[in-house]
Design a protein around this motif. Structure first.
Motif, PDB file in Angstrom:
ATOM      1  N   SER A   1       0.849  -1.188   0.000  1.00  0.00           N
ATOM      2  CA  SER A   1       0.000   0.000   0.000  1.00  0.00           C
ATOM      3  C   SER A   1       0.879   1.230   0.000  1.00  0.00           C
ATOM      4  CB  SER A   1      -0.888   0.025   1.253  1.00  0.00           C
ATOM      5  OG  SER A   1      -1.701  -1.099   1.297  1.00  0.00           O
ATOM      6  N   ARG A   2       0.594   2.161  -0.892  1.00  0.00           N
ATOM      7  CA  ARG A   2       1.392   3.384  -0.999  1.00  0.00           C
ATOM      8  C   ARG A   2       0.600   4.605  -0.544  1.00  0.00           C
ATOM      9  NH1 ARG A   2       5.328   1.449   0.049  1.00  0.00           N
ATOM     10  NH2 ARG A   2       6.467   3.313  -0.530  1.00  0.00           N
ATOM     11  N   THR A   3      -0.600   4.394  -0.028  1.00  0.00           N
ATOM     12  CA  THR A   3      -1.427   5.475   0.503  1.00  0.00           C
ATOM     13  C   THR A   3      -2.129   4.979   1.754  1.00  0.00           C
ATOM     14  OG1 THR A   3      -3.279   4.785  -0.884  1.00  0.00           O
ATOM     15  CG2 THR A   3      -1.897   6.560  -1.741  1.00  0.00           C
ATOM     16  N   HIS A   4      -2.516   5.916   2.598  1.00  0.00           N
ATOM     17  CA  HIS A   4      -3.345   5.583   3.752  1.00  0.00           C
ATOM     18  C   HIS A   4      -4.808   5.614   3.297  1.00  0.00           C
ATOM     19  CE1 HIS A   4       0.210   6.151   6.132  1.00  0.00           C
ATOM     20  NE2 HIS A   4       0.216   7.467   5.989  1.00  0.00           N
ATOM     21  N   SER A   5      -5.638   4.873   3.988  1.00  0.00           N
ATOM     22  CA  SER A   5      -7.068   4.887   3.719  1.00  0.00           C
ATOM     23  C   SER A   5      -7.781   5.278   5.009  1.00  0.00           C
ATOM     24  CB  SER A   5      -7.516   3.499   3.254  1.00  0.00           C
ATOM     25  OG  SER A   5      -8.890   3.477   3.041  1.00  0.00           O
ATOM     26  N   PHE A   6      -8.748   6.188   4.916  1.00  0.00           N
ATOM     27  CA  PHE A   6      -9.426   6.715   6.089  1.00  0.00           C
ATOM     28  C   PHE A   6     -10.928   6.694   5.859  1.00  0.00           C
ATOM     29  CE2 PHE A   6      -9.632   9.272   9.869  1.00  0.00           C
ATOM     30  CZ  PHE A   6     -10.754  10.067   9.700  1.00  0.00           C
ATOM     31  N   THR A   7     -11.667   6.126   6.795  1.00  0.00           N
ATOM     32  CA  THR A   7     -13.122   6.097   6.736  1.00  0.00           C
ATOM     33  C   THR A   7     -13.668   6.472   8.102  1.00  0.00           C
ATOM     34  OG1 THR A   7     -13.081   4.309   5.109  1.00  0.00           O
ATOM     35  CG2 THR A   7     -15.145   4.654   6.282  1.00  0.00           C
ATOM     36  N   LYS A   8     -14.643   7.348   8.130  1.00  0.00           N
ATOM     37  CA  LYS A   8     -15.268   7.743   9.395  1.00  0.00           C
ATOM     38  C   LYS A   8     -16.732   7.312   9.361  1.00  0.00           C
ATOM     39  CE  LYS A   8     -14.226  11.556  11.444  1.00  0.00           C
ATOM     40  NZ  LYS A   8     -14.064  12.961  11.858  1.00  0.00           N
ATOM     41  N   LEU A   9     -17.135   6.576  10.371  1.00  0.00           N
ATOM     42  CA  LEU A   9     -18.520   6.123  10.497  1.00  0.00           C
ATOM     43  C   LEU A   9     -19.184   6.901  11.625  1.00  0.00           C
ATOM     44  CD1 LEU A   9     -17.889   2.270  10.380  1.00  0.00           C
ATOM     45  CD2 LEU A   9     -18.584   3.740   8.486  1.00  0.00           C
ATOM     46  N   ARG A  10     -20.339   7.464  11.346  1.00  0.00           N
ATOM     47  CA  ARG A  10     -21.119   8.141  12.382  1.00  0.00           C
ATOM     48  C   ARG A  10     -22.254   7.223  12.779  1.00  0.00           C
ATOM     49  NH1 ARG A  10     -20.742  14.452  10.800  1.00  0.00           N
ATOM     50  NH2 ARG A  10     -18.537  14.300  10.329  1.00  0.00           N
ATOM     51  N   ILE A  11     -22.360   7.004  14.069  1.00  0.00           N
ATOM     52  CA  ILE A  11     -23.342   6.048  14.584  1.00  0.00           C
ATOM     53  C   ILE A  11     -24.333   6.782  15.476  1.00  0.00           C
ATOM     54  CG2 ILE A  11     -23.650   3.984  15.990  1.00  0.00           C
ATOM     55  CD1 ILE A  11     -20.732   3.270  15.174  1.00  0.00           C
ATOM     56  N   ARG A  12     -25.612   6.532  15.228  1.00  0.00           N
ATOM     57  CA  ARG A  12     -26.671   7.104  16.058  1.00  0.00           C
ATOM     58  C   ARG A  12     -27.505   5.960  16.611  1.00  0.00           C
ATOM     59  NH1 ARG A  12     -28.217  11.466  11.650  1.00  0.00           N
ATOM     60  NH2 ARG A  12     -26.515  12.897  12.036  1.00  0.00           N
ATOM     61  N   THR A  13     -27.656   5.952  17.923  1.00  0.00           N
ATOM     62  CA  THR A  13     -28.496   4.949  18.585  1.00  0.00           C
ATOM     63  C   THR A  13     -29.416   5.666  19.550  1.00  0.00           C
ATOM     64  OG1 THR A  13     -27.044   4.575  20.475  1.00  0.00           O
ATOM     65  CG2 THR A  13     -26.586   3.289  18.479  1.00  0.00           C
ATOM     66  N   SER A  14     -30.275   4.918  20.184  1.00  0.00           N
ATOM     67  CA  SER A  14     -31.158   5.515  21.186  1.00  0.00           C
ATOM     68  C   SER A  14     -30.364   6.014  22.394  1.00  0.00           C
ATOM     69  CB  SER A  14     -32.217   4.506  21.626  1.00  0.00           C
ATOM     70  OG  SER A  14     -31.585   3.353  22.161  1.00  0.00           O
ATOM     71  N   CYS A  15     -29.145   5.517  22.559  1.00  0.00           N
ATOM     72  CA  CYS A  15     -28.290   5.927  23.680  1.00  0.00           C
ATOM     73  C   CYS A  15     -27.476   7.174  23.375  1.00  0.00           C
ATOM     74  CB  CYS A  15     -27.331   4.799  24.064  1.00  0.00           C
ATOM     75  SG  CYS A  15     -28.164   3.317  24.600  1.00  0.00           S
ATOM     76  N   GLY A  16     -27.361   7.535  22.121  1.00  0.00           N
ATOM     77  CA  GLY A  16     -26.567   8.699  21.760  1.00  0.00           C
ATOM     78  C   GLY A  16     -25.896   8.541  20.414  1.00  0.00           C
ATOM     79  N   GLU A  17     -24.930   9.409  20.166  1.00  0.00           N
ATOM     80  CA  GLU A  17     -24.202   9.413  18.911  1.00  0.00           C
ATOM     81  C   GLU A  17     -22.722   9.186  19.156  1.00  0.00           C
ATOM     82  OE1 GLU A  17     -24.842  12.942  16.666  1.00  0.00           O
ATOM     83  OE2 GLU A  17     -27.009  12.790  16.756  1.00  0.00           O
ATOM     84  N   GLY A  18     -22.042   8.702  18.131  1.00  0.00           N
ATOM     85  CA  GLY A  18     -20.606   8.517  18.227  1.00  0.00           C
ATOM     86  C   GLY A  18     -19.997   8.364  16.855  1.00  0.00           C
ATOM     87  N   GLU A  19     -18.694   8.322  16.818  1.00  0.00           N
ATOM     88  CA  GLU A  19     -17.969   8.152  15.569  1.00  0.00           C
ATOM     89  C   GLU A  19     -16.919   7.070  15.729  1.00  0.00           C
ATOM     90  OE1 GLU A  19     -16.169  11.862  14.550  1.00  0.00           O
ATOM     91  OE2 GLU A  19     -18.015  12.670  13.712  1.00  0.00           O
TER      92      GLU A  19
END
Length: 117
Positions: A17-35
């Motif tokens: 691999s000659r590059t980095h790969s970045f993915t951000k997931l945003r999660i919403r539940t009845s308890c709150g939000e997070g990433e």
């Protein structure tokens, strides 16, 4: 259309691999939000392995190693609970700023490789 991840043969590996790969997931539940930030890092190379590359591949290796060092410093400062975390040192660490500046973060590292056939 998203740019595909770059891979090239290196002295040490047939496909690297000659590059980095970045993915951000945003999660919403009845308890709150997070990433959740998922980062697949390009492989670092020893200088002796990079010596066999052309100039452009050597520059590429230097940039990869530089961003990995910046990430290492940020993780170290976060673990030490240092007041200053140098996340501006690379594009990768700037993307991860929320990880370094929040109080409720867990770091995890997983190394996955192709199995022997």
């Amino acid at each position: 259309m998203a740019e595909r991840r770059k891979t090239h043969a290196t002295f040490a590996n047939a496909e690297s691999s000659r590059t980095h790969s970045f993915t951000k997931l945003r999660i919403r539940t009845s308890c709150g939000e997070g990433e959740i930030s998922l980062v697949d890092l390009a492989g670092s190379e020893r200088n002796k392995d990079s010596a066999h590359h052309d100039v452009s591949r050597q520059k590429e290796s230097a940039l990869i190693n530089s961003s990995l060092m910046a990430l290492k410093e940020c993780v170290r400062k976060k673990q030490e609970k240092a007041g200053y975390i140098p996340f501006r040192s690379s594009e990768l660490t700037r993307l991860l700023k929320p990880v370094f500046t929040s109080d409720n973060t867990v770091f995890s590292q997983v190394n996955l490789g192709k199995g022997a056939s």
